[in-house]
Design an enzyme around this catalytic site. Structure first.
Site, PDB file in Angstrom:
ATOM      1  N   THR A 211     -14.242  -5.278  -5.222  1.00 59.30           N
ATOM      2  CA  THR A 211     -13.383  -6.383  -5.668  1.00 59.30           C
ATOM      3  C   THR A 211     -12.955  -7.296  -4.521  1.00 59.30           C
ATOM      4  O   THR A 211     -12.737  -6.849  -3.394  1.00 59.30           O
ATOM      5  CB  THR A 211     -12.133  -5.838  -6.377  1.00 59.30           C
TER       6      THR A 211
ATOM      7  N   MET B  82       4.818   3.217 -17.087  1.00 59.95           N
ATOM      8  CA  MET B  82       4.462   4.606 -16.785  1.00 59.95           C
ATOM      9  C   MET B  82       3.278   4.984 -17.672  1.00 59.95           C
ATOM     10  O   MET B  82       3.420   5.129 -18.876  1.00 59.95           O
ATOM     11  CB  MET B  82       5.676   5.511 -17.052  1.00 59.95           C
TER      12      MET B  82
ATOM     13  N   ASP C 296     -12.766   4.165   1.101  1.00 61.05           N
ATOM     14  CA  ASP C 296     -11.864   3.057   0.746  1.00 61.05           C
ATOM     15  C   ASP C 296     -11.704   2.079   1.912  1.00 61.05           C
ATOM     16  O   ASP C 296     -10.645   1.502   2.121  1.00 61.05           O
ATOM     17  CB  ASP C 296     -10.488   3.580   0.276  1.00 61.05           C
TER      18      ASP C 296
ATOM     19  N   TRP D 108      -4.022  -5.780   4.560  1.00 57.11           N
ATOM     20  CA  TRP D 108      -3.939  -7.182   4.114  1.00 57.11           C
ATOM     21  C   TRP D 108      -3.068  -8.036   5.015  1.00 57.11           C
ATOM     22  O   TRP D 108      -3.069  -9.266   4.885  1.00 57.11           O
ATOM     23  CB  TRP D 108      -3.370  -7.238   2.687  1.00 57.11           C
TER      24      TRP D 108
ATOM     25  N   CYS E 112       0.857  11.073  -8.823  1.00 60.92           N
ATOM     26  CA  CYS E 112       2.198  10.468  -8.862  1.00 60.92           C
ATOM     27  C   CYS E 112       2.551   9.660  -7.604  1.00 60.92           C
ATOM     28  O   CYS E 112       3.283   8.677  -7.671  1.00 60.92           O
ATOM     29  CB  CYS E 112       3.263  11.541  -9.046  1.00 60.92           C
TER      30      CYS E 112
ATOM     31  N   THR F 153      -3.699  -9.800  -7.045  1.00 61.42           N
ATOM     32  CA  THR F 153      -2.596  -9.825  -6.089  1.00 61.42           C
ATOM     33  C   THR F 153      -2.826 -10.879  -5.009  1.00 61.42           C
ATOM     34  O   THR F 153      -1.912 -11.223  -4.278  1.00 61.42           O
ATOM     35  CB  THR F 153      -2.421  -8.458  -5.398  1.00 61.42           C
TER      36      THR F 153
ATOM     37  N   GLU G 158       4.777  -9.626  -0.127  1.00 54.94           N
ATOM     38  CA  GLU G 158       3.562  -9.847   0.661  1.00 54.94           C
ATOM     39  C   GLU G 158       3.174 -11.321   0.740  1.00 54.94           C
ATOM     40  O   GLU G 158       2.188 -11.665   1.390  1.00 54.94           O
ATOM     41  CB  GLU G 158       2.397  -9.053   0.043  1.00 54.94           C
TER      42      GLU G 158
ATOM     43  N   ARG H 165       0.308 -12.243  -2.986  1.00 54.71           N
ATOM     44  CA  ARG H 165       0.290 -12.809  -1.637  1.00 54.71           C
ATOM     45  C   ARG H 165       0.454 -14.320  -1.597  1.00 54.71           C
ATOM     46  O   ARG H 165       0.250 -14.926  -0.553  1.00 54.71           O
ATOM     47  CB  ARG H 165      -0.948 -12.302  -0.890  1.00 54.71           C
TER      48      ARG H 165
HETATM   49 CA    CA Z   1      -8.975   0.323  -2.434  1.00 54.57          CA
END
Ligand code: CA
Length: 701
Positions: free
Chosen positions: A263, A673, A328, A416, A631, A189, A93, A145
């Site tokens: 955030t 995990m 979201d 993004w 998952c 990120t 990214e 990024r």
């Molecule tokens: Ca989110």
């Protein structure tokens, strides 16, 4: 010698024989460091077109380059000049930064690469040794990024919440600070931004119950200069600012126990002339407002654009795109500063296409909405009230215990992926994803800061017994958006369902990734496809352009991984894996072709004949629901993982014998995990395995 040819000359003296990294002489390091030392506030405000000095190239982050060697008449002659193996199989990214012939970029796990921008030869690399267990705290893989360069340093934020300053000449560590509470599930990120002697950095983790904020650090020393929270904390602890006191009045219940979210995980734009930074904030934690803030409320400053005083972090204004967000719908997406004639007067504008399906034009001096227009099908709102600036919510499609189809999906109409503005055409170029997400309230939800907190269940859209029936697969388009008309000038359908970053160049072109694994050039005026080339792996990152010794290059990062449609129940990805790389193109270049796809050896699932044979449809449905809830985020839709998490269809019988130890008890937690203790009962584990094995059996045919 100007600084560009100086850099190129210095790189030519590197000993590049063989496959090993070239030897960097002390003189080379000094020369490179001196060039980056020249990157200061004045060069950032007036960047040399030959460089790609900052994330969006210029202070206004328009991602438009004045270079015009490559244009509509000759773009067909673009060939691979070089490619650089990033040593990973993951989605990339990052936007690379190019200064004086050296390119700086992150690969996976925040490894920083400095590369000769004319040849792709490594100058240095730096591995911050991010512990792999923190991968579970990132919503979307070990992505990043990019870096920022400033005053002789290269800055990078890491997935485990550090901000690191490296010597631009050698890659040596100069300072590092922990910008987050390591006991919480914060991650970084986003690319840092720089200016006024400061490094600005946000963080992510709203899915994991964190409280969002943005910080400014002294670029020379790493000392914290200010920190501005985006959502209020526990009122009993006092408020950090009047803005937090005001925000608390828009929340109900004990939201601080869930973190709140909001955030600042991507866009930060430095407006040097106004001595401000603009940041975008993310979703609430958990997603579902009725449990996060019982009784409702706008929940400031979720899903907002905030203008902050660059010197103090004080909030100057806010604009909330989605009051009380419950889908979201983050507003962290890239922002572009434009001076434009809207409403008959020249205005200082900020523009953004966030996840929620609308395109916003704000007056950036005041935060007042100038224009909102719809870029994709939207079910959560009827539109944006131009007087109040607030959305008119569609109450008929509100979340409940009955599944509803939500558009856009949580992946967003636009995520993004970098956007580009052309001053020549007056159009904004970006990809739009038309996607749907079946969503239902998760009545069993309870807060767990170690795991994803949504409060809703997603999908599965492909379940034929779903009351909503089959829903069409996601599609993606590259659009040229006219912000004044609030309509597209043109749009081009892309394959696949993932967005891609865009670059505008003065030669009348826009470059964008086409999934799968191609970079393409379009005529900026009408969207005609003029060139495309295989990149060996998928292209979602933002392309850049730069010039060294009179040669203009276009470069982009390519890499495959969990697609951004990971939340949706869209088509399962193929088994294709392409190695992540930086690919650079130039006119009539004669670099080696990009290595073609690595076809994985044909694998057959390892399943015992009687393993979960003859299980009922009800068990498979339950397993499917659990898989999608716990998952899918890492292992991919429909149990088909494009990496980096293992493709569970090919787990061995012996691994499945340890299913409980791995999934519930956390036997592999150091490898990333996480443990799902307390979330999955013994019956759940069996249902989950039955579903995974059933999906694997499909591969035996
Ligand atoms: Ca989110």
């Amino acid at each position: 010698m100007n600084r560009l040819t100086r850099a190129a000359a210095c790189l030519l003296c590197l000993d590049c024989a063989g496959e090993v990294a070239p030897r960097l002489t002390p003189a080379d390091s000094v020369a490179i460091r001196q060039i980056v030392a020249g990157v200061d506030d004045s060069t950032l405000a007036n960047p040399d077109p030959a460089d790609w000095l900052q994330h969006g190239r210029s202070r206004d982050e328009q991602r438009h380059s004045p270079l015009r060697q490559i244009d509509t008449t000759n773009v067909g002659r673009l060939r691979v000049a070089w490619s650089y193996d990033l040593g990973a199989y993951e989605r990339m990214e990052a936007t690379p930064i190019v200064v004086g012939g050296v390119m700086y970029s992150t690969g996976s796990w925040n490894v920083v690469h400095a590369v000769d921008a004319t040849s792709g030869r490594r100058v240095w690399s730096y591995d911050p040794q991010v512990p792999r267990r923190v991968g579970a705290a990132s919503c979307c893989g070990s992505v990043n990024r990019g870096v920022a360069v400033y005053r002789g340093r290269v800055f990078v934020g890491t997935l485990d919440g550090r901000l690191i300053a490296l010597d631009a000449g050698t890659g040596a560590l100069r300072w590092e600070v922990q910008t987050t509470d390591s006991s919480a599930m914060y991650s970084i990120t986003g690319a840092p931004r720089v200016g006024r002697g400061l490094v600005f950095i946000g963080n992510g983790g709203a899915e994991f119950g964190v409280r969002g904020y943005v910080s400014a650090y002294d670029a020379d020393t790493g000392a914290l200069r200010w920190r501005t929270y985006t959502v209020p904390g526990d009122p009993a602890s006092g408020f950090e600012s009047p803005a937090m006191r005001a925000a608390a009045r828009t929340w109900n219940g004990q939201w601080w126990k869930f973190g709140g979210g909001g955030t600042v995980w991507d866009a930060i734009v430095v407006d040097e002339s106004a001595e401000r930074v603009y940041v975008g904030t993310g979703n609430g934690s958990p997603w579902l407002r009725s449990v996060r803030s019982p009784g409702g409320g706008d929940n400031l400053y979720l899903a907002s654009i905030l203008a902050l005083d660059a010197a103090t972090g004080e909030q100057l204004w806010y604009y909330q795109t989605v009051p009380g967000d419950t889908w979201d719908y983050t507003a962290t997406q890239p922002m572009v500063l434009v001076e434009g004639g809207m409403g008959g007067t020249r205005r200082q504008l900020v523009m953004q296409a966030p996840k929620n399906g609308f395109f916003y034009v704000l007056d950036r001096l005041t935060g007042v909405l100038v224009k909102a227009s719809q870029i994709a099908p939207v079910t959560w709102a009827h539109g944006i009230d131009s007087v109040t600036g607030r959305p008119v919510e569609n109450e008929a499609n509100a979340l409940s215990t009955v599944p509803v189809a939500i558009r856009p999906s949580p992946t967003g109409a636009h995520n993004w992926h970098p956007v580009a503005w052309s001053p020549a055409t007056g159009l904004m170029y970006f990809t739009v994803t038309n996607d749907v997400q079946v969503t239902v309230v998760d009545t069993a939800w309870r807060h767990d800061p170690r795991h994803v907190n949504r409060g809703v269940l997603l999908g599965p859209t492909g379940d034929p017994e779903n009351s909503l029936g089959e829903l069409e697969a996601a599609t993606v388009e590259l659009v040229a958006w006219d912000p004044i008309r609030g309509a597209p000038a043109w749009r081009v359908r892309h394959d696949g369902a993932s967005g891609a970053g865009v670059l505008s160049v003065a030669g009348g072109l826009v470059f964008a990734g086409r999934v799968p694994r191609r970079l393409a050039a379009y005529r900026a005026s009408d969207g005609a496809l003029l060139w495309e080339q295989d990149t060996g792996a998928g292209v979602q990152a933002g392309p850049v352009t730069y010039s060294v010794n009179g040669v203009q290059y276009v470069a982009v990062l390519a890499g495959n991984g969990v697609p951004s449609s990971q939340f949706a129940g869209g088509a399962a990805p193929t088994g294709y894996r392409g190695r992540a790389r930086i690919v650079a193109f130039a006119l009539d270049a004669r670099g080696p072709e990009v290595p073609q796809r690595d076809v994985p050896p044909h694998r057959r699932p390892d399943i015992a004949p009687d393993e979960f044979a003859g299980v009922t449809a009800a068990i498979l449905r339950q397993g499917n629901m659990l898989y999608d809830k716990y998952c899918m985020r890492c292992h991919g839709p429909a149990v088909a993982s494009p990496g980096p998490a293992p493709d569970l269809r090919f787990s061995s019988v012996s691994v499945r014998r340890q299913f409980g130890q791995i999934v519930r008890d956390g036997a592999l937690s150091e490898r990333g995990m996480p443990s799902f203790a307390g979330h999955l009962s013994d019956a759940d584990l069996l249902n989950l395995q039955a579903y995974i094995v059933a999906r694997a059996r499909l591969e035996m045919r």
